[in-house]
Design an enzyme around this catalytic site. Structure first.
Site, PDB file in Angstrom:
ATOM      1  N   GLU A 199       0.822  -1.219   0.000  1.00 10.05           N
ATOM      2  CA  GLU A 199       0.000   0.000   0.000  1.00 10.05           C
ATOM      3  C   GLU A 199       0.851   1.263   0.000  1.00 10.05           C
ATOM      4  O   GLU A 199       0.413   2.317  -0.440  1.00 10.05           O
ATOM      5  CB  GLU A 199      -0.941   0.026   1.218  1.00 10.05           C
ATOM      6  N   HIS A 241       8.431 -26.622  -1.321  1.00  7.55           N
ATOM      7  CA  HIS A 241       7.801 -27.736  -2.048  1.00  7.55           C
ATOM      8  C   HIS A 241       6.667 -27.247  -2.945  1.00  7.55           C
ATOM      9  O   HIS A 241       5.859 -28.038  -3.409  1.00  7.55           O
ATOM     10  CB  HIS A 241       7.316 -28.796  -1.053  1.00  7.55           C
ATOM     11  N   LYS A 251     -13.942   0.061  -4.053  1.00  4.84           N
ATOM     12  CA  LYS A 251     -15.044   0.477  -3.164  1.00  4.84           C
ATOM     13  C   LYS A 251     -16.118   1.204  -3.968  1.00  4.84           C
ATOM     14  O   LYS A 251     -17.310   0.944  -3.801  1.00  4.84           O
ATOM     15  CB  LYS A 251     -14.526   1.423  -2.072  1.00  4.84           C
TER      16      LYS A 251
HETATM   17  O1  PA5 Z   1      -3.317   1.179   5.788  1.00  3.45           O
HETATM   18  C1  PA5 Z   1      -4.443   1.602   5.605  1.00  3.45           C
HETATM   19  O2  PA5 Z   1      -4.707   2.800   5.723  1.00  3.45           O
HETATM   20  C2  PA5 Z   1      -5.586   0.683   5.250  1.00  3.45           C
HETATM   21  O3  PA5 Z   1      -5.154  -0.603   5.034  1.00  3.45           O
HETATM   22  C3  PA5 Z   1      -6.632   0.686   6.369  1.00  3.45           C
HETATM   23  O4  PA5 Z   1      -6.013   0.264   7.548  1.00  3.45           O
HETATM   24  C4  PA5 Z   1      -7.813  -0.222   6.042  1.00  3.45           C
HETATM   25  O5  PA5 Z   1      -8.349   0.138   4.803  1.00  3.45           O
HETATM   26  C5  PA5 Z   1      -8.875  -0.123   7.129  1.00  3.45           C
HETATM   27  O6  PA5 Z   1      -9.313   1.194   7.261  1.00  3.45           O
HETATM   28  P1  PA5 Z   1     -10.133   1.677   8.526  1.00  3.45           P
HETATM   29  O7  PA5 Z   1      -9.302   1.496   9.729  1.00  3.45           O
HETATM   30  O8  PA5 Z   1     -10.442   3.105   8.241  1.00  3.45           O
HETATM   31  O9  PA5 Z   1     -11.388   0.826   8.593  1.00  3.45           O
END
Ligand code: PA5
Length: 442
Positions: free
Chosen positions: A284, A305, A419
């Site tokens: 990310e 394996h 989303k």
């Molecule tokens: O690193 C990030 O920002 C994302 O992976 C969020 O942690 C994830 O989308 C969950 O978001 P939230 O805590 O707002 O529900």
């Protein structure tokens, strides 16, 4: 050895002369950009000094809440996804007995909201129906669909099982200080809450209550975890022993040499979820602007394996970063057998870990020979403080590496695309135009 260590020798020998050193000024600049807070995404740098700034009062409060839940509940369900899930899962798995799930000792920590699996949620609800349970619901935005669905279901079930008042005492919400549906709901219902600081993004939040509360509920020492991270914070920021910088510089030198995929390797099944946490952190943070090292992970020797063949002889665009745990908790010796029908007497008397270490060394030599550069991180043992060090090491390296790559390591604009489509397909109010557009494509 009393700290984690990084060895980059094998990786350096795979690079052209000067390839690593010539990147040093860029890496130094990236580090300075991170520390001075002058780069892209600089409103999300709260994690940089988080370990040293975490107060004893906050840790004591989290421990007290965890103790209350542990006293009342056989199971606590931590609801969250992405950064609101993976850090806690990684640390709990690394420290737990491998068979904890079958032993039902103490308070079990289960997870929900990390998927939209109908059978998963049905089976979880069924498992909880005869048990005393509590909920830690975690969402920074407070609006993420997956955890919101799980929370709606489990909240209703808990209220039916113990009544609304007692349910409110067994639910803890971790979210933004003032914004989001979860904050409003928690205020309305009178839940105990913890705040995810505004300037700490989800994937950098394991050392906030997001990770600390579930880890404490599972019975682990959050003070030691934070102290280990603080040790690494000092070493990194003082610049005397900046292994994060070295790691970031090496992986970028390899990337520039055409190694587009980094495989995080462990030889200890307890680190499987550490690999998942690491993939989220780097995936990310770096995968943007059509750039970024693709983070993959494997569990060896299990995956030797399956993926071993590809790694040994497939496309030469990969490098490995191996996490090697020096000391194991237990001692298991391979017995001698008079009949020796399995031919294993040649290793009789050796510890299982000695065999594992030879598998590691043999694999490293084979992979390096096969054109897979290799870095090695050693961790003295799986203990809270060393895991804290490792977490901070990877977080700091990720920030530096993102700036070397010249991306904003602290946003995730690409996550919104699925989303938008999902909301359009589900005909969420406010998405009418997207619904029409997506229906035209079907
Ligand atoms: O690193 C990030 O920002 C994302 O992976 C969020 O942690 C994830 O989308 C969950 O978001 P939230 O805590 O707002 O529900």
């Amino acid at each position: 050895m009393d700290k984690i260590e990084l060895n980059i020798e094998n990786a350096l020998s795979a690079l052209k002369p000067g390839a690593f050193d010539s990147l040093a000024p860029v890496a130094q600049d990236a580090f300075k950009t991170l520390v001075s807070g002058s780069g892209a995404g600089n409103d999300f740098l709260g994690w940089v000094k988080l370990p040293s700034e975490t107060s004893a009062e906050l840790l004591a409060d989290i421990k007290a809440t965890a103790e209350e839940l542990r006293t009342k509940c056989q199971v606590v369900v931590a609801i969250g996804i992405g950064g609101s899930y993976l850090g806690a899962k990684a640390v709990i798995e690394a420290l737990s007995n491998s068979f904890a799930a079958y032993r039902h000792e103490g308070c079990e920590v289960l997870f929900a909201g990390q998927n939209i699996g109908e059978d998963y949620l049905y089976e979880l609800s069924d498992y909880l129906k005869d048990r005393q349970f509590g909920i830690v619901v975690i969402s920074k935005s407070g609006t993420t669909t997956e955890p919101a669905i799980a929370f709606r279901l489990l909240k209703e079930q808990l209220e039916k099982q113990v009544g609304r008042d007692e349910a409110a005492r067994r639910i803890v919400a971790i979210t933004d200080e003032s914004k989001g549906a979860l904050r409003s709901l928690a205020t309305e219902e009178g839940y105990k809450t913890y705040v995810i600081p505004d300037n700490v993004g989800g994937r950098f939040s394991v050392l906030t209550p997001v990770g600390l509360l579930p880890i404490a509920v599972a019975g682990f020492d959050i003070e030691a975890l934070v102290a280990g991270a603080a040790r690494m914070e000092r070493a990194t920021l003082e610049g005397k022993d900046n292994t994060s910088l070295t790691y970031a510089q090496t992986r970028n030198a390899l990337y520039r040499a055409g190694k587009k995929i980094e495989i995080l390797v462990n030889y200890n099944p307890k680190l499987h979820y550490f690999g998942e946490w690491w993939k989220q952190l780097y995936g990310e943070s770096e995968g943007k602007d059509h750039k970024g090292i693709y983070p993959a992970s494997v569990d060896f020797s299990t995956d030797l394996h399956s993926m071993g063949q590809w790694i040994q002889e497939g496309e030469r665009t990969i490098f490995e970063t191996v996490i090697s745990v020096i000391e194991q908790k237990h001692n298991v010796v391979i017995p001698s057998d008079n009949a020796n029908l399995d031919g294993l007497n040649y290793i009789a008397g050796k510890r299982v870990d000695e065999v594992n270490k030879m598998a590691e060394l043999g694999t490293r030599i084979a992979h390096v020979d096969g054109g897979v550069p290799n870095m090695r991180i050693t961790i003295p043992c799986l203990r809270e403080d060393y895991l804290g060090e490792l977490i901070y090491f990877f977080e700091a390296a990720c920030g530096i590496s993102g700036y070397i790559l010249d991306v904003n390591p602290f946003n995730q604009p690409g996550v919104e695309a699925y989303k938008r489509n999902m909301f359009a397909l589900l005909e969420k109010p406010g998405y009418e135009a997207e619904t029409a557009a997506i229906k035209a494509k079907l």
